[in-house]
Design a protein around this motif. Structure first.
Motif, PDB file in Angstrom:
ATOM      1  N   THR A  26       7.805   7.639   2.978  1.00 26.05           N
ATOM      2  CA  THR A  26       7.168   6.478   2.575  1.00 26.05           C
ATOM      3  C   THR A  26       6.527   6.390   1.165  1.00 26.05           C
ATOM      4  N   ALA A  27       6.129   7.348   0.705  1.00 31.45           N
ATOM      5  CA  ALA A  27       5.312   7.495  -0.647  1.00 31.45           C
ATOM      6  C   ALA A  27       6.412   7.568  -1.554  1.00 31.45           C
ATOM      7  N   ILE A  28       7.484   8.332  -1.246  1.00 30.14           N
ATOM      8  CA  ILE A  28       8.568   8.200  -2.290  1.00 30.14           C
ATOM      9  C   ILE A  28       9.515   6.603  -2.370  1.00 30.14           C
ATOM     10  N   LYS A  29       9.588   6.347  -1.272  1.00 26.63           N
ATOM     11  CA  LYS A  29       9.901   4.639  -1.174  1.00 26.63           C
ATOM     12  C   LYS A  29       9.252   3.942  -1.869  1.00 26.63           C
ATOM     13  N   LEU A  30       7.832   3.927  -1.852  1.00 21.58           N
ATOM     14  CA  LEU A  30       6.829   3.079  -2.513  1.00 21.58           C
ATOM     15  C   LEU A  30       6.922   3.218  -4.366  1.00 21.58           C
ATOM     16  N   TRP A  31       6.834   4.457  -4.380  1.00 14.64           N
ATOM     17  CA  TRP A  31       7.082   4.968  -5.959  1.00 14.64           C
ATOM     18  C   TRP A  31       8.342   4.535  -6.503  1.00 14.64           C
ATOM     19  N   LYS A  32       9.384   4.603  -5.696  1.00 14.52           N
ATOM     20  CA  LYS A  32      10.563   4.357  -6.302  1.00 14.52           C
ATOM     21  C   LYS A  32      10.674   2.545  -6.631  1.00 14.52           C
ATOM     22  N   GLN A  33      10.183   1.984  -5.457  1.00 16.96           N
ATOM     23  CA  GLN A  33      10.029   0.405  -5.739  1.00 16.96           C
ATOM     24  C   GLN A  33       8.952  -0.043  -6.817  1.00 16.96           C
ATOM     25  N   ASN A  34       8.176   0.846  -7.220  1.00 17.59           N
ATOM     26  CA  ASN A  34       7.128   0.026  -8.102  1.00 17.59           C
ATOM     27  C   ASN A  34       7.339   0.763  -9.471  1.00 17.59           C
ATOM     28  N   VAL A  35       7.865   2.028  -9.544  1.00 19.35           N
ATOM     29  CA  VAL A  35       8.320   2.526 -11.043  1.00 19.35           C
ATOM     30  C   VAL A  35       9.509   3.066 -11.390  1.00 19.35           C
ATOM     31  N   GLY A  36      10.589   3.003 -10.336  1.00 21.67           N
ATOM     32  CA  GLY A  36      11.889   3.423 -10.552  1.00 21.67           C
ATOM     33  C   GLY A  36      12.188   4.825 -10.100  1.00 21.67           C
ATOM     34  N   GLU A  37      13.688   5.237  -9.926  1.00 20.73           N
ATOM     35  CA  GLU A  37      14.071   6.319  -9.416  1.00 20.73           C
ATOM     36  C   GLU A  37      13.670   7.501 -10.036  1.00 20.73           C
ATOM     37  N   LEU A  38      13.632   7.281 -11.522  1.00 16.43           N
ATOM     38  CA  LEU A  38      13.496   8.507 -12.263  1.00 16.43           C
ATOM     39  C   LEU A  38      12.087   8.809 -12.815  1.00 16.43           C
ATOM     40  N   PRO A  56       8.350  10.163 -13.344  1.00 15.64           N
ATOM     41  CA  PRO A  56       7.910  11.402 -12.923  1.00 15.64           C
ATOM     42  C   PRO A  56       7.138  11.505 -11.561  1.00 15.64           C
ATOM     43  N   SER A  57       6.401  10.706 -11.249  1.00 18.21           N
ATOM     44  CA  SER A  57       5.792  10.499  -9.919  1.00 18.21           C
ATOM     45  C   SER A  57       6.593  10.241  -8.592  1.00 18.21           C
ATOM     46  N   VAL A  58       7.757   9.951  -8.801  1.00 21.81           N
ATOM     47  CA  VAL A  58       8.810   9.912  -7.866  1.00 21.81           C
ATOM     48  C   VAL A  58       9.325  11.311  -7.612  1.00 21.81           C
ATOM     49  N   LEU A  59       9.593  12.084  -8.941  1.00 21.85           N
ATOM     50  CA  LEU A  59       9.993  13.411  -8.588  1.00 21.85           C
ATOM     51  C   LEU A  59       8.957  14.440  -8.121  1.00 21.85           C
ATOM     52  N   LYS A  60       7.821  14.080  -8.435  1.00 26.05           N
ATOM     53  CA  LYS A  60       6.737  15.065  -7.989  1.00 26.05           C
ATOM     54  C   LYS A  60       6.622  14.891  -6.481  1.00 26.05           C
ATOM     55  N   SER A  61       6.546  13.413  -5.931  1.00 29.71           N
ATOM     56  CA  SER A  61       6.561  13.404  -4.303  1.00 29.71           C
ATOM     57  C   SER A  61       7.651  13.806  -3.728  1.00 29.71           C
ATOM     58  N   GLU A  62       8.854  13.923  -4.384  1.00 30.34           N
ATOM     59  CA  GLU A  62      10.314  14.621  -4.089  1.00 30.34           C
ATOM     60  C   GLU A  62      10.057  15.780  -3.885  1.00 30.34           C
ATOM     61  N   LEU A  63       9.258  16.499  -4.833  1.00 25.96           N
ATOM     62  CA  LEU A  63       9.037  17.961  -4.913  1.00 25.96           C
ATOM     63  C   LEU A  63       8.202  18.359  -3.778  1.00 25.96           C
ATOM     64  N   LYS A  64       7.172  17.598  -3.378  1.00 26.06           N
ATOM     65  CA  LYS A  64       6.255  17.586  -2.379  1.00 26.06           C
ATOM     66  C   LYS A  64       7.023  17.643  -0.976  1.00 26.06           C
ATOM     67  N   LEU A  65       7.764  16.435  -0.913  1.00 29.96           N
ATOM     68  CA  LEU A  65       8.861  16.757   0.430  1.00 29.96           C
ATOM     69  C   LEU A  65       9.677  17.743   0.300  1.00 29.96           C
ATOM     70  N   ALA A  66      10.200  18.344  -0.575  1.00 26.30           N
ATOM     71  CA  ALA A  66      11.096  19.717  -0.659  1.00 26.30           C
ATOM     72  C   ALA A  66      10.052  20.908  -0.235  1.00 26.30           C
ATOM     73  N   SER A  67       9.086  20.888  -0.742  1.00 23.01           N
ATOM     74  CA  SER A  67       8.391  22.151  -0.202  1.00 23.01           C
ATOM     75  C   SER A  67       7.657  21.963   1.278  1.00 23.01           C
ATOM     76  N   PHE A  68       7.776  20.674   1.741  1.00 22.13           N
ATOM     77  CA  PHE A  68       7.158  20.587   2.949  1.00 22.13           C
ATOM     78  C   PHE A  68       8.381  21.015   3.971  1.00 22.13           C
ATOM     79  N   LEU A  69       9.606  20.415   3.548  1.00 19.57           N
ATOM     80  CA  LEU A  69      10.688  21.018   4.239  1.00 19.57           C
ATOM     81  C   LEU A  69      11.047  22.245   4.455  1.00 19.57           C
ATOM     82  N   TYR A  70      10.793  22.936   3.255  1.00 23.21           N
ATOM     83  CA  TYR A  70      10.930  24.528   3.107  1.00 23.21           C
ATOM     84  C   TYR A  70       9.962  25.029   4.218  1.00 23.21           C
ATOM     85  N   GLU A  71       8.649  24.616   3.779  1.00 21.17           N
ATOM     86  CA  GLU A  71       7.569  25.293   5.056  1.00 21.17           C
ATOM     87  C   GLU A  71       8.236  25.023   6.494  1.00 21.17           C
TER      88      GLU A  71
END
Length: 183
Positions: free
Chosen positions: A21-33, A35-50
């Motif tokens: 949800t956070a990623i979707k909101l960031w993308k809607q508000n600031v765009g796909e590329l 840095p906040s979108v990328l950081k949120s995606e990194l957090k999700l990737a880390s979560f999925l890894y864990e």
């Protein structure tokens, strides 16, 4: 932050939902590329890894890496962070060549940004030491342990816990009679 809190409480499905949800909101508000979108995606990737979902984590990390290479310069430290995460996932998936390649690319980036004697380089040396030790390349592991130890001694001192841990590992790696200059 709510996703991380839910994760710590064992509410994994809700945590994953919050991250997406956070990623979707960031993308809607600031765009796909952004840095906040990328950081949120990194957090999700880390979560999925864990969570042990390595395929999804790696898929997301590759997407992030591609975006970072478009958005940032090739030798940006955020790219190194992503490469380190990709190395961890590759290792867990048994893809050792990919893990090694990611760690070595990360080292190149860190050294170009901070120098070969910076503690950040020492962190990558330490990761390489762990990696090589795990796959049975003991001499390479020892070489990187020595490099990390020397950097940590300069950066943090001999009494620092990270330095002491590396010294203990090095003591185990050494053969009787081994003398390592500067250690």
């Amino acid at each position: 932050m709510l996703g991380a809190a839910l994760n710590k409480q064992g509410e994994y499905d809700q945590a994953e939902s919050m991250y997406t949800t956070a990623i979707k909101l960031w993308k809607q508000n600031v765009g796909e590329l952004h840095p906040s979108v990328l950081k949120s995606e990194l957090k999700l990737a880390s979560f999925l890894y864990e969570k042990g979902n390595y395929l999804e984590s790696m898929s997301l990390l590759k997407l992030i890496y591609k975006k970072q290479r478009t958005l940032l310069r090739t030798l940006h430290v955020d790219v190194a962070e992503t490469l380190n995460k990709m190395a961890a996932v590759s290792y867990r998936m048994g893809e050792y060549l990919e893990a090694e390649e990611s760690l070595l690319k990360s080292l190149t980036i860190i050294e170009s940004n901070f120098g070969k004697e910076h503690f950040k380089s020492g962190e990558v040396f330490s990761a390489l030491m762990e990696f090589y030790s795990e796959i049975g390349k003991n001499q390479l592991a020892k070489d990187y342990c020595i490099k990390a130890y020397r950097i940590y001694c300069k950066a943090f001192g001999e009494n620092n816990i990270k330095t002491q841990n590396l010294k203990k590992i090095l003591d185990v790696m050494n053969e009787p009679g081994d003398v390592i200059e500067g250690v």
